[in-house]
Every structure is written in structure tokens, then in C-alpha cells.
Scaffold this motif. Structure first.
Motif, short mmCIF file in Angstrom:
data_model
loop_
_atom_site.label_atom_id
_atom_site.label_comp_id
_atom_site.label_asym_id
_atom_site.label_seq_id
_atom_site.Cartn_x
_atom_site.Cartn_y
_atom_site.Cartn_z
N THR A 189 41.97 35.83 16.85
CA THR A 189 42.33 36.74 15.77
C THR A 189 43.79 37.11 15.93
N THR A 190 44.28 37.91 15.02
CA THR A 190 45.66 38.38 15.10
C THR A 190 45.69 39.72 15.82
N PHE A 191 46.58 39.82 16.78
CA PHE A 191 46.72 41.05 17.54
C PHE A 191 48.03 41.71 17.16
N ARG A 192 47.95 42.91 16.64
CA ARG A 192 49.16 43.67 16.34
C ARG A 192 49.25 44.91 17.21
N GLN A 193 48.30 45.79 17.07
CA GLN A 193 48.20 46.94 17.95
C GLN A 193 47.05 46.68 18.92
N TYR A 194 47.36 46.69 20.20
CA TYR A 194 46.35 46.32 21.18
C TYR A 194 46.71 46.84 22.56
N THR A 195 45.75 46.81 23.44
CA THR A 195 45.98 46.99 24.86
C THR A 195 45.29 45.83 25.58
N MET A 196 45.83 45.46 26.71
CA MET A 196 45.24 44.41 27.54
C MET A 196 45.23 44.90 28.97
N GLY A 197 44.20 44.61 29.69
CA GLY A 197 44.15 45.10 31.06
C GLY A 197 43.01 44.53 31.86
N TRP A 198 42.80 45.15 33.00
CA TRP A 198 41.78 44.70 33.94
C TRP A 198 40.98 45.89 34.46
N HIS A 199 39.69 45.67 34.54
CA HIS A 199 38.79 46.57 35.23
C HIS A 199 38.19 45.78 36.40
N ARG A 200 37.57 46.50 37.32
CA ARG A 200 36.89 45.81 38.41
C ARG A 200 35.62 46.56 38.79
N GLN A 201 34.70 45.80 39.35
CA GLN A 201 33.46 46.40 39.81
C GLN A 201 33.09 45.79 41.16
N ALA A 202 33.05 46.64 42.16
CA ALA A 202 32.65 46.23 43.50
C ALA A 202 31.14 46.42 43.63
N PRO A 203 30.52 45.71 44.56
CA PRO A 203 29.07 45.84 44.74
C PRO A 203 28.66 47.28 44.99
N LYS A 249 29.15 49.81 43.16
CA LYS A 249 30.06 50.82 42.62
C LYS A 249 30.18 50.67 41.11
N ARG A 250 30.69 51.72 40.48
CA ARG A 250 30.89 51.70 39.04
C ARG A 250 32.13 50.89 38.69
N ARG A 251 32.13 50.35 37.49
CA ARG A 251 33.31 49.64 37.01
C ARG A 251 34.45 50.64 36.82
N GLU A 252 35.64 50.26 37.24
CA GLU A 252 36.79 51.15 37.12
C GLU A 252 37.98 50.39 36.54
N GLU A 253 38.81 51.14 35.84
CA GLU A 253 40.02 50.54 35.30
C GLU A 253 41.03 50.34 36.42
N VAL A 254 41.65 49.18 36.45
CA VAL A 254 42.66 48.86 37.45
C VAL A 254 44.06 49.04 36.87
N ALA A 255 44.29 48.43 35.74
CA ALA A 255 45.61 48.51 35.11
C ALA A 255 45.48 48.14 33.64
N GLN A 256 46.42 48.67 32.85
CA GLN A 256 46.42 48.39 31.42
C GLN A 256 47.85 48.36 30.92
#
Length: 119
Positions: A27-41, A43-50
Motif C-alpha cells: 500500500t502507500t505509506f504517507r503518515q506512519y510509524t515503523m518499529g520493533w517490539h519483542r517478547q521474551a519467554p 514475559k509480555r511483549r514490549e516496545e523496543v524502538a519506533q
């Protein structure tokens, strides 16, 4: 249909480095964010960086000074450079893209990629 393709990851020794990549298409991306989350065994998923389309980035306190996020708007690819890795960084890392559709934000997730830090 938006597709996210992740690459990188794998095994690193403590103090080592790895780089993750995630490319978005469909699709076309104009306004967006991109990033990474992680989930360790166990543990809850957490945002790493955006990083946003404006170039503004943010990091979890646990990775500040060690991880760097960047993006290439031309290829809609987000990168996560991970340095000075520790065993606590071991997790499945998920690419996360948010796209503004004019009314609201749509969320897209990658399938996840394993990062293991061990000697």
C-alpha cells in the motif's frame, strides 16, 4: 494487503551486535510509524524502538544507547542496529507498522524473528 518481511536476527555472543530489517509493501505509506517490539519467554511483549515518518525516534529505557533505529522511506524499510547485546535481549522481535488511513491508525505485525544472545 500490507506485507512485512523481516530479516536478520540469529545468534550473537554477549557484547556482540546484530541488525534487523523489516520491509513493508502492499500500500502507500504517507503518515506512519515503523518499529520493533519483542517478547521474551514468559514475559509480555514490549516496545523496543519506533521511528515515525517525521524521523522522530523513541527507545525503551533498556536499550537506549545500545540500539539504533533508522528507516529508508524509499524502500519502506526499518532497521534496528543492536549493539552491546546481553542475554536479556534474547527474545522474538516483531516488526510493527502503523499506517494512518485518513481516519484512524491501522496496525500491522511481522511474523517475528528470533534473537538469541548467548556464549
Amino acid at each position: 494487503q500490507v506485507q512485512l518481511v523481516e530479516s536478520g536476527g540469529g545468534l550473537a555472543q554477549p557484547g556482540g551486535s546484530l541488525k534487523l530489517s523489516c520491509s513493508a509493501s502492499g500500500t502507500t505509506f504517507r503518515q506512519y510509524t515503523m518499529g520493533w517490539h519483542r517478547q521474551a519467554p514468559g514475559k509480555r511483549r514490549e516496545e523496543v524502538a519506533q521511528i515515525s515518518y517525521t524521523g522522530h525516534g523513541r527507545y525503551a529505557d533498556s536499550v537506549k544507547g545500545r540500539f539504533a533505529i533508522s528507516s529508508d522511506e524509499g524502500t519502506m524499510t526499518v532497521f534496528l542496529e543492536m549493539n552491546n547485546l546481553s542475554p536479556e535481549d534474547t527474545a522474538i522481535y516483531y516488526c510493527h507498522v502503523q499506517r494512518y488511513n485518513g481516519l484512524s491508525w491501522d496496525d500491522y505485525w511481522g511474523q517475528g524473528i528470533q534473537v538469541t544472545v548467548s556464549s
